[in-house]
Design a protein around this motif. Sequence first.
Motif, PDB file in Angstrom:
ATOM      1  N   GLU A 172       5.487   2.578  -1.223  1.00 42.96           N
ATOM      2  CA  GLU A 172       4.047   2.342  -1.319  1.00 42.96           C
ATOM      3  C   GLU A 172       3.690   1.503  -2.536  1.00 42.96           C
ATOM      4  O   GLU A 172       2.600   0.932  -2.604  1.00 42.96           O
ATOM      5  CB  GLU A 172       3.309   3.678  -1.385  1.00 42.96           C
ATOM      6  N   GLN A 231      -1.906   5.609  -0.253  1.00 42.36           N
ATOM      7  CA  GLN A 231      -2.551   6.034   0.973  1.00 42.36           C
ATOM      8  C   GLN A 231      -3.144   7.420   0.772  1.00 42.36           C
ATOM      9  O   GLN A 231      -2.625   8.226   0.012  1.00 42.36           O
ATOM     10  CB  GLN A 231      -1.537   6.082   2.122  1.00 42.36           C
ATOM     11  N   TYR A 280       1.619   8.890  -4.747  1.00 36.90           N
ATOM     12  CA  TYR A 280       2.561   8.111  -3.944  1.00 36.90           C
ATOM     13  C   TYR A 280       3.629   9.025  -3.378  1.00 36.90           C
ATOM     14  O   TYR A 280       4.117   9.933  -4.058  1.00 36.90           O
ATOM     15  CB  TYR A 280       3.226   7.016  -4.786  1.00 36.90           C
TER      16      TYR A 280
END
Length: 261
Positions: A166, A260, A16
């Motif tokens: 996130e 991501q 993250y």
Amino acid sequence: MAGESDTSNNRPRPRYRRILLKLSGEALMGRKPYGIDWHVLETYAREIRQVVELGVAVGIVIGGGNIFRGVQNASRGMKRAHADYMGMLATMINAMALQDALEQAGLDTRLQSSIKMEQIAEPFIRRRAIRHLEKGRVVIFGAGTGNPYFTTDTAAALRALEIEAEVLLKGTRVDGVYSADPERDPNARLFTTIHGREVIQRDLRVMDMTAFTLCREAGLPIIVFNMNKPGNLLRVVCGEPVGTLVYWTETPPSFAETAQA
């Protein structure tokens, strides 16, 4: 395995880039009946520093239950709105204590308040908070949402979305989300992953419903973990299956897939 490693310096690589860490005020008591245990603050500061040193942007929301609980005192005769404002001030005391511990650990910090307190904190301004994070500063958000009838869980969800975190990490004194209260039921089962819908159906009370709804609508994953176990925060940030991942997708993702690429 402690996450992916950066071969250039053999350090773990975080999953993250930006997190919102929610801490309870009660956790700061340690073994004391009330107030703040400085040893706990020092421990938390070291844990957070490990994450910041990996380049992770960290925002923090902290409760005030070790000093004053608005809901509890409202039930004893005090008006709810008045009690909630007092609770917001309690969160500022904890936030200032945490800020001092972080700075003594060598971190740059900023404290932002939802209630104007110019002498001790900046007012909360979303763009300024994001800029601080981009500069590597730990940003602590105090005074909840600045409004009564909202918990610090809701403040954590709101700030997480505003700073574009996130993941929302909820540091607790238990290992994650259980099927029942593990302190009362020895047969309680720990969930590794669980859909938010099931959390609601089982009434597991991970966070209050307002906070939970904010996370659901934004698809923001929540990880509930034991903050009091050394190294857990670093392990969570590096994608290890620590605690319980609350997800919103139709199929259960792995811990690593919540970040991501």
